[in-house]
Design a protein around this motif. Structure first.
Motif, PDB file in Angstrom:
ATOM      1  N   GLY A  45      12.033 -20.313 -40.609  1.00 11.38           N
ATOM      2  CA  GLY A  45      12.082 -21.708 -41.006  1.00 11.38           C
ATOM      3  C   GLY A  45      11.072 -22.571 -40.282  1.00 11.38           C
ATOM      4  O   GLY A  45      11.100 -23.797 -40.406  1.00 11.38           O
ATOM      5  N   PHE A  46      10.161 -21.959 -39.536  1.00 10.03           N
ATOM      6  CA  PHE A  46       9.125 -22.674 -38.787  1.00 10.03           C
ATOM      7  C   PHE A  46       7.847 -22.565 -39.612  1.00 10.03           C
ATOM      8  O   PHE A  46       7.274 -21.485 -39.746  1.00 10.03           O
ATOM      9  N   LEU A  47       7.399 -23.669 -40.201  1.00  7.73           N
ATOM     10  CA  LEU A  47       6.289 -23.647 -41.151  1.00  7.73           C
ATOM     11  C   LEU A  47       5.062 -22.972 -40.550  1.00  7.73           C
ATOM     12  O   LEU A  47       4.601 -23.322 -39.467  1.00  7.73           O
ATOM     13  N   GLY A  48       4.556 -21.977 -41.247  1.00 12.20           N
ATOM     14  CA  GLY A  48       3.377 -21.249 -40.800  1.00 12.20           C
ATOM     15  C   GLY A  48       3.658 -20.134 -39.811  1.00 12.20           C
ATOM     16  O   GLY A  48       2.760 -19.353 -39.491  1.00 12.20           O
ATOM     17  N   GLN A  49       4.904 -20.053 -39.326  1.00 14.29           N
ATOM     18  CA  GLN A  49       5.257 -19.040 -38.330  1.00 14.29           C
ATOM     19  C   GLN A  49       6.456 -18.209 -38.769  1.00 14.29           C
ATOM     20  O   GLN A  49       6.971 -17.414 -37.977  1.00 14.29           O
ATOM     21  N   ASP A  50       6.896 -18.377 -39.997  1.00  8.22           N
ATOM     22  CA  ASP A  50       8.119 -17.727 -40.464  1.00  8.22           C
ATOM     23  C   ASP A  50       8.021 -16.210 -40.346  1.00  8.22           C
ATOM     24  O   ASP A  50       7.077 -15.588 -40.839  1.00  8.22           O
ATOM     25  N   GLY A  51       9.005 -15.617 -39.669  1.00  7.87           N
ATOM     26  CA  GLY A  51       9.067 -14.176 -39.518  1.00  7.87           C
ATOM     27  C   GLY A  51       8.347 -13.632 -38.301  1.00  7.87           C
ATOM     28  O   GLY A  51       8.404 -12.428 -38.039  1.00  7.87           O
ATOM     29  N   ARG A  52       7.665 -14.479 -37.537  1.00  8.80           N
ATOM     30  CA  ARG A  52       6.970 -14.010 -36.336  1.00  8.80           C
ATOM     31  C   ARG A  52       7.917 -14.027 -35.132  1.00  8.80           C
ATOM     32  O   ARG A  52       8.861 -14.802 -35.064  1.00  8.80           O
ATOM     33  N   ALA A  53       7.625 -13.162 -34.182  1.00  9.34           N
ATOM     34  CA  ALA A  53       8.422 -13.127 -32.956  1.00  9.34           C
ATOM     35  C   ALA A  53       8.173 -14.401 -32.154  1.00  9.34           C
ATOM     36  O   ALA A  53       7.025 -14.828 -32.010  1.00  9.34           O
ATOM     37  N   PRO A  54       9.215 -15.021 -31.619  1.00  9.61           N
ATOM     38  CA  PRO A  54       9.005 -16.213 -30.791  1.00  9.61           C
ATOM     39  C   PRO A  54       8.026 -15.969 -29.648  1.00  9.61           C
ATOM     40  O   PRO A  54       7.204 -16.843 -29.342  1.00  9.61           O
ATOM     41  N   ALA A  55       8.086 -14.787 -29.033  1.00 10.87           N
ATOM     42  CA  ALA A  55       7.171 -14.488 -27.927  1.00 10.87           C
ATOM     43  C   ALA A  55       5.720 -14.504 -28.390  1.00 10.87           C
ATOM     44  O   ALA A  55       4.824 -14.949 -27.670  1.00 10.87           O
ATOM     45  N   ALA A  56       5.474 -14.017 -29.612  1.00  5.31           N
ATOM     46  CA  ALA A  56       4.112 -14.005 -30.146  1.00  5.31           C
ATOM     47  C   ALA A  56       3.636 -15.425 -30.449  1.00  5.31           C
ATOM     48  O   ALA A  56       2.465 -15.759 -30.204  1.00  5.31           O
ATOM     49  N   ILE A  57       4.521 -16.249 -30.983  1.00  5.93           N
ATOM     50  CA  ILE A  57       4.158 -17.639 -31.259  1.00  5.93           C
ATOM     51  C   ILE A  57       3.776 -18.345 -29.968  1.00  5.93           C
ATOM     52  O   ILE A  57       2.752 -19.043 -29.889  1.00  5.93           O
ATOM     53  N   MET A  58       4.565 -18.148 -28.936  1.00  7.75           N
ATOM     54  CA  MET A  58       4.302 -18.827 -27.665  1.00  7.75           C
ATOM     55  C   MET A  58       3.074 -18.260 -26.970  1.00  7.75           C
ATOM     56  O   MET A  58       2.339 -18.992 -26.305  1.00  7.75           O
ATOM     57  N   ARG A  59       2.828 -16.970 -27.138  1.00  7.77           N
ATOM     58  CA  ARG A  59       1.622 -16.379 -26.566  1.00  7.77           C
ATOM     59  C   ARG A  59       0.375 -17.023 -27.176  1.00  7.77           C
ATOM     60  O   ARG A  59      -0.570 -17.392 -26.465  1.00  7.77           O
ATOM     61  N   ASP A  60       0.376 -17.184 -28.496  1.00  6.29           N
ATOM     62  CA  ASP A  60      -0.759 -17.834 -29.156  1.00  6.29           C
ATOM     63  C   ASP A  60      -0.882 -19.293 -28.719  1.00  6.29           C
ATOM     64  O   ASP A  60      -1.987 -19.799 -28.498  1.00  6.29           O
ATOM     65  N   ALA A  61       0.263 -19.962 -28.604  1.00  2.26           N
ATOM     66  CA  ALA A  61       0.246 -21.373 -28.214  1.00  2.26           C
ATOM     67  C   ALA A  61      -0.302 -21.547 -26.800  1.00  2.26           C
ATOM     68  O   ALA A  61      -1.074 -22.479 -26.530  1.00  2.26           O
ATOM     69  N   ARG A  62       0.086 -20.657 -25.894  1.00  5.66           N
ATOM     70  CA  ARG A  62      -0.427 -20.730 -24.523  1.00  5.66           C
ATOM     71  C   ARG A  62      -1.947 -20.524 -24.504  1.00  5.66           C
ATOM     72  O   ARG A  62      -2.668 -21.218 -23.789  1.00  5.66           O
ATOM     73  N   HIS A  63      -2.410 -19.572 -25.310  1.00  4.77           N
ATOM     74  CA  HIS A  63      -3.850 -19.311 -25.386  1.00  4.77           C
ATOM     75  C   HIS A  63      -4.590 -20.537 -25.911  1.00  4.77           C
ATOM     76  O   HIS A  63      -5.640 -20.929 -25.368  1.00  4.77           O
ATOM     77  N   GLN A  64      -4.043 -21.146 -26.954  1.00  7.51           N
ATOM     78  CA  GLN A  64      -4.684 -22.324 -27.530  1.00  7.51           C
ATOM     79  C   GLN A  64      -4.688 -23.485 -26.545  1.00  7.51           C
ATOM     80  O   GLN A  64      -5.689 -24.202 -26.422  1.00  7.51           O
TER      81      GLN A  64
END
Length: 301
Positions: A45-64
């Motif tokens: 339900g997270f637009l553009g991130q649906d189905g991704r692991a929370p850890a992966a989302i945060m890893r990308d966010a930290r990099h950005q």
């Protein structure tokens, strides 16, 4: 001294820090590495991130975030905080202190799970708290709602849109007469004998055993556990709290400002509505609010 320190590096904290970094503020994120969503394999339900692991989302966010030269991330735990001249000073678990003009608390909450055997090892997999986050993945199967507080009947009224639903009152949270009428209209079965054990090879769930020995088949169990602040910092700093349906949360205004000047809060720690998208949006507001407050302090507005 940092312009701002963000305590907590999940969706709310990283979103707040990104706004500050883009405003060319010197911002530090201090993250203990224990996000509430660490038990879930996927975010939904997270637009553009649906189905991704929370850890992966945060890893990308930290990099950005770290691509901005004024942003830093520090792995560690904040043990204490106090107001000092010009801002605040944070005491770290590994020793040392970090000063900041402003603080953003994105410290989250901790879940106090029901004590029924089998709940903890299935938490985030087949024992779930949010149907909007996880209901679609368990659709068209027998589902249950394990009552944990007086708002549990409301949750049970939602679940039939994902599958046939049994509401387990646990002998404590019986529906009101008007709720029983709504249950009947929605096809919710009420079971008043308490659940004493979850069955199956965890994290899978085959069913639940009741106190009288009966077994009720369910493939997933929803419960809205009571919550408590994951960190005592907001209380230590004197921030006012409000009582929510599952537990206390930090009182904030529409920009995330707390009752203490110079401190903002965002995410699950500062709302009764717990959702990844809402946490990220709240972080954006808090980051912008903290930046604009800094501008006002310089201009004397």
């Amino acid at each position: 001294m940092f312009d701002a320190i963000v305590i907590g590096g999940s969706f709310a904290g990283l979103s707040a820090a990104l706004q500050l970094a883009r405003a060319r503020q010197n911002v530090l994120v201090i993250d203990a590495g224990l996000p509430r969503n660490r038990f879930a394999d996927e975010a939904h339900g997270f637009l553009g991130q649906d189905g991704r692991a929370p850890a992966a989302i945060m890893r990308d966010a930290r990099h950005q975030l770290c691509r901005y030269p004024t942003a830093e991330i520090l792995s560690g735990q904040v043990l204490g905080a106090q107001a000092v001249a010009g801002g605040f000073s944070l005491r770290l678990a590994g020793g040392g202190e970090r000063p900041a003009r402003r603080l953003i608390l994105a410290t989250g909450v901790a879940d106090e799970l029901p004590t029924v055997p089998g709940v903890r090892e299935r938490w985030g997999s087949t024992v779930l708290h949010c149907p909007y986050c996880h209901g679609y993945e368990v659709r068209d199967q027998p589902l249950g709602v394990l009552a944990a507080h007086p708002m549990s009947p409301h949750q049970a009224l939602l679940i039939p849109d994902w599958g046939p639903t049994t509401y387990f009152t646990q002998g404590e949270y019986d529906p009101e007469p008007t709720e029983l009428l709504a249950f009947e209209a929605r096809g919710v079965t009420v079971e008043r004998t308490p659940v004493v054990e979850l069955l199956g090879d965890a994290p899978a769930l085959d069913g639940v055993r009741l106190a009288d020995g009966r077994i009720v088949q369910v493939a997933a169990l929803f419960t809205a556990p009571r919550t408590k602040p994951a960190s005592p910092l907001a209380e230590l700093l004197g921030c006012e709290h409000e009582d929510g349906p599952t537990g206390p949360y930090v009182k904030i205004d529409s920009w995330g400002a707390t009752s203490v000047s110079g401190i903002w809060a965002a995410g699950d720690a500062a709302t009764p509505m717990h959702n990844a998208t809402l946490a990220s949006a709240a972080g954006v507001l808090a980051g912008i609010g903290a930046h604009q407050a800094g501008v006002r302090s310089v201009t004397g507005e």
